[in-house]
Scaffold this motif. Structure first.
Motif, PDB file in Angstrom:
ATOM      1  N   PHE A  26       0.820  -1.210   0.000  1.00 26.99           N
ATOM      2  CA  PHE A  26       0.000   0.000   0.000  1.00 26.99           C
ATOM      3  C   PHE A  26       0.856   1.263   0.000  1.00 26.99           C
ATOM      4  N   GLY A  27       2.003   1.225   0.674  1.00 32.51           N
ATOM      5  CA  GLY A  27       2.917   2.377   0.657  1.00 32.51           C
ATOM      6  C   GLY A  27       3.470   2.627  -0.742  1.00 32.51           C
ATOM      7  N   ALA A  28       3.855   1.576  -1.437  1.00 27.04           N
ATOM      8  CA  ALA A  28       4.369   1.719  -2.799  1.00 27.04           C
ATOM      9  C   ALA A  28       3.283   2.253  -3.731  1.00 27.04           C
ATOM     10  N   LYS A  29       2.066   1.769  -3.557  1.00 25.14           N
ATOM     11  CA  LYS A  29       0.953   2.256  -4.380  1.00 25.14           C
ATOM     12  C   LYS A  29       0.711   3.741  -4.111  1.00 25.14           C
ATOM     13  N   PHE A  30       0.745   4.155  -2.862  1.00 20.63           N
ATOM     14  CA  PHE A  30       0.548   5.560  -2.504  1.00 20.63           C
ATOM     15  C   PHE A  30       1.639   6.437  -3.118  1.00 20.63           C
ATOM     16  N   VAL A  31       2.895   6.023  -3.011  1.00 14.41           N
ATOM     17  CA  VAL A  31       4.007   6.801  -3.578  1.00 14.41           C
ATOM     18  C   VAL A  31       3.885   6.863  -5.095  1.00 14.41           C
ATOM     19  N   PHE A  32       3.578   5.745  -5.741  1.00 14.53           N
ATOM     20  CA  PHE A  32       3.446   5.726  -7.202  1.00 14.53           C
ATOM     21  C   PHE A  32       2.325   6.634  -7.664  1.00 14.53           C
ATOM     22  N   GLU A  33       1.162   6.588  -6.999  1.00  9.79           N
ATOM     23  CA  GLU A  33       0.043   7.431  -7.413  1.00  9.79           C
ATOM     24  C   GLU A  33       0.346   8.911  -7.211  1.00  9.79           C
ATOM     25  N   ASN A  34       1.033   9.259  -6.144  1.00 14.12           N
ATOM     26  CA  ASN A  34       1.377  10.662  -5.928  1.00 14.12           C
ATOM     27  C   ASN A  34       2.442  11.144  -6.909  1.00 14.12           C
ATOM     28  N   THR A  35       3.368  10.265  -7.301  1.00 14.75           N
ATOM     29  CA  THR A  35       4.356  10.626  -8.310  1.00 14.75           C
ATOM     30  C   THR A  35       3.679  10.798  -9.658  1.00 14.75           C
ATOM     31  N   ALA A  36       2.717   9.950  -9.965  1.00 13.46           N
ATOM     32  CA  ALA A  36       2.000  10.043 -11.234  1.00 13.46           C
ATOM     33  C   ALA A  36       1.178  11.315 -11.310  1.00 13.46           C
ATOM     34  N   LYS A  37       0.756  11.840 -10.167  1.00 12.88           N
ATOM     35  CA  LYS A  37      -0.060  13.047 -10.152  1.00 12.88           C
ATOM     36  C   LYS A  37       0.769  14.316 -10.008  1.00 12.88           C
ATOM     37  N   ALA A  38       2.090  14.200 -10.065  1.00 13.54           N
ATOM     38  CA  ALA A  38       2.948  15.375  -9.955  1.00 13.54           C
ATOM     39  C   ALA A  38       2.692  16.296 -11.146  1.00 13.54           C
ATOM     40  N   PRO A  39       2.763  17.606 -10.945  1.00  8.55           N
ATOM     41  CA  PRO A  39       2.534  18.534 -12.061  1.00  8.55           C
ATOM     42  C   PRO A  39       3.531  18.309 -13.196  1.00  8.55           C
ATOM     43  N   VAL A  40       3.056  18.486 -14.415  1.00  4.36           N
ATOM     44  CA  VAL A  40       3.881  18.306 -15.604  1.00  4.36           C
ATOM     45  C   VAL A  40       4.632  19.612 -15.858  1.00  4.36           C
ATOM     46  N   ALA A  41       5.937  19.522 -16.009  1.00  2.48           N
ATOM     47  CA  ALA A  41       6.758  20.702 -16.280  1.00  2.48           C
ATOM     48  C   ALA A  41       6.779  20.980 -17.783  1.00  2.48           C
ATOM     49  N   ILE A  42       6.401  22.195 -18.159  1.00  2.00           N
ATOM     50  CA  ILE A  42       6.428  22.609 -19.561  1.00  2.00           C
ATOM     51  C   ILE A  42       7.246  23.893 -19.631  1.00  2.00           C
ATOM     52  N   SER A  43       8.340  23.844 -20.347  1.00  3.69           N
ATOM     53  CA  SER A  43       9.207  25.021 -20.423  1.00  3.69           C
ATOM     54  C   SER A  43       8.609  26.062 -21.369  1.00  3.69           C
ATOM     55  N   PRO A  44       8.824  27.337 -21.071  1.00  4.06           N
ATOM     56  CA  PRO A  44       8.316  28.380 -21.964  1.00  4.06           C
ATOM     57  C   PRO A  44       9.142  28.431 -23.251  1.00  4.06           C
ATOM     58  N   ILE A  45       8.466  28.630 -24.356  1.00  4.77           N
ATOM     59  CA  ILE A  45       9.135  28.822 -25.645  1.00  4.77           C
ATOM     60  C   ILE A  45       8.490  30.023 -26.324  1.00  4.77           C
ATOM     61  N   LYS A  46       9.103  30.477 -27.391  1.00  7.32           N
ATOM     62  CA  LYS A  46       8.555  31.606 -28.138  1.00  7.32           C
ATOM     63  C   LYS A  46       7.230  31.183 -28.762  1.00  7.32           C
ATOM     64  N   SER A  47       6.166  31.814 -28.314  1.00  2.89           N
ATOM     65  CA  SER A  47       4.818  31.551 -28.817  1.00  2.89           C
ATOM     66  C   SER A  47       4.100  32.888 -28.906  1.00  2.89           C
ATOM     67  N   ASP A  48       4.225  33.542 -30.041  1.00  3.18           N
ATOM     68  CA  ASP A  48       3.682  34.897 -30.189  1.00  3.18           C
ATOM     69  C   ASP A  48       2.175  34.967 -30.002  1.00  3.18           C
ATOM     70  N   PHE A  49       1.449  33.900 -30.299  1.00  5.21           N
ATOM     71  CA  PHE A  49      -0.014  33.933 -30.254  1.00  5.21           C
ATOM     72  C   PHE A  49      -0.595  33.131 -29.092  1.00  5.21           C
ATOM     73  N   ALA A  50       0.258  32.692 -28.144  1.00  9.17           N
ATOM     74  CA  ALA A  50      -0.225  31.882 -27.023  1.00  9.17           C
ATOM     75  C   ALA A  50      -1.205  32.648 -26.148  1.00  9.17           C
ATOM     76  N   ASP A  51      -1.075  33.965 -26.078  1.00  7.63           N
ATOM     77  CA  ASP A  51      -1.981  34.789 -25.262  1.00  7.63           C
ATOM     78  C   ASP A  51      -3.221  35.238 -26.021  1.00  7.63           C
ATOM     79  N   SER A  52      -3.395  34.791 -27.258  1.00  7.01           N
ATOM     80  CA  SER A  52      -4.508  35.253 -28.085  1.00  7.01           C
ATOM     81  C   SER A  52      -5.843  34.709 -27.561  1.00  7.01           C
ATOM     82  N   PRO A  53      -6.941  35.414 -27.877  1.00  9.82           N
ATOM     83  CA  PRO A  53      -8.260  34.909 -27.474  1.00  9.82           C
ATOM     84  C   PRO A  53      -8.578  33.537 -28.085  1.00  9.82           C
ATOM     85  N   GLN A  54      -8.079  33.292 -29.303  1.00  8.69           N
ATOM     86  CA  GLN A  54      -8.326  31.986 -29.929  1.00  8.69           C
ATOM     87  C   GLN A  54      -7.666  30.864 -29.128  1.00  8.69           C
ATOM     88  N   CYS A  55      -6.410  31.081 -28.688  1.00 13.23           N
ATOM     89  CA  CYS A  55      -5.722  30.049 -27.898  1.00 13.23           C
ATOM     90  C   CYS A  55      -6.392  29.859 -26.546  1.00 13.23           C
TER      91      CYS A  55
END
Length: 189
Positions: A26-55
């Motif tokens: 049960f401890g391993a299952k708890f650790v695995f599930e919490n690791t799986a739910k960790a936030p996904v890291a997304i690095s910023p890149i040049k995206s001129d239209f990312a702030d647009s209303p369409q996006c």
């Protein structure tokens, strides 16, 4: 001489052993599930239209489950126009809106039809990498979906409807503009 075992001590030892085994499982299952739910890291890149209303509209219209994965939290700082889905920390799918099409998108490119929309597949050529990024080529701003395998991004119709239906211009194909060399005349002799 006969040796007698204390049955009570044996039963207590057996009970503790079984409890420890279940505790580890049960401890391993708890650790695995919490690791799986960790936030996904997304690095910023040049995206001129990312702030647009369409996006913004496209990101709001994204499904809660995509490509077999539930929606995941994105780690701070969250770049504009992004979303993620993940089942585990290695099975992640990310989406970016407002990116530039890659230079691989030329008049010679052959985007694939997925759910009535055109997508350009660009695979990571790093040895051992299985990442594939799919760029939508018939809507603006451009959506880019990066998968951990070669799976095709199916099921984004509601998000694509929030974008403009227009195809961006392909990048130039410089080799097509080269003048014929001296060997070109050899076939005409």
């Amino acid at each position: 001489m006969t040796t007698q075992f204390n049955r009570t001590a044996i039963y207590i030892s057996l009970g503790l052993s079984i409890a420890l085994v279940f505790g580890v499982i049960f401890g391993a299952k708890f650790v695995f599930e919490n690791t799986a739910k960790a936030p996904v890291a997304i690095s910023p890149i040049k995206s001129d239209f990312a702030d647009s209303p369409q996006c913004s509209g496209a990101v709001d219209a994204l499904p809660s489950d995509f490509m077999g994965h539930p929606r995941a939290e994105v780690a701070e700082p969250v770049p504009a126009g992004v979303a993620a889905w993940a089942s585990t920390s290695t099975d992640e799918v990310t989406l970016r809106c407002g990116v530039d099409l890659p230079l691989q998108y030329t008049s010679y490119s052959q985007p694939q039809d997925i759910d009535g929309s055109r997508w350009l597949e660009v695979s990571d050529m790093t040895p051992g990498s299985t990442l594939t990024t799919w760029y939508n080529t018939d809507h603006f701003p451009t959506l880019a979906v990066t998968t951990f395998d070669d799976a095709r991004p199916s099921g984004l119709d509601s998000a694509l409807h929030k974008l403009d239906s227009r195809s961006p211009s392909p990048a130039p194909a410089p080799l097509s503009q080269l003048a014929a060399g001296p060997d070109a005349m050899c076939g005409e002799l």
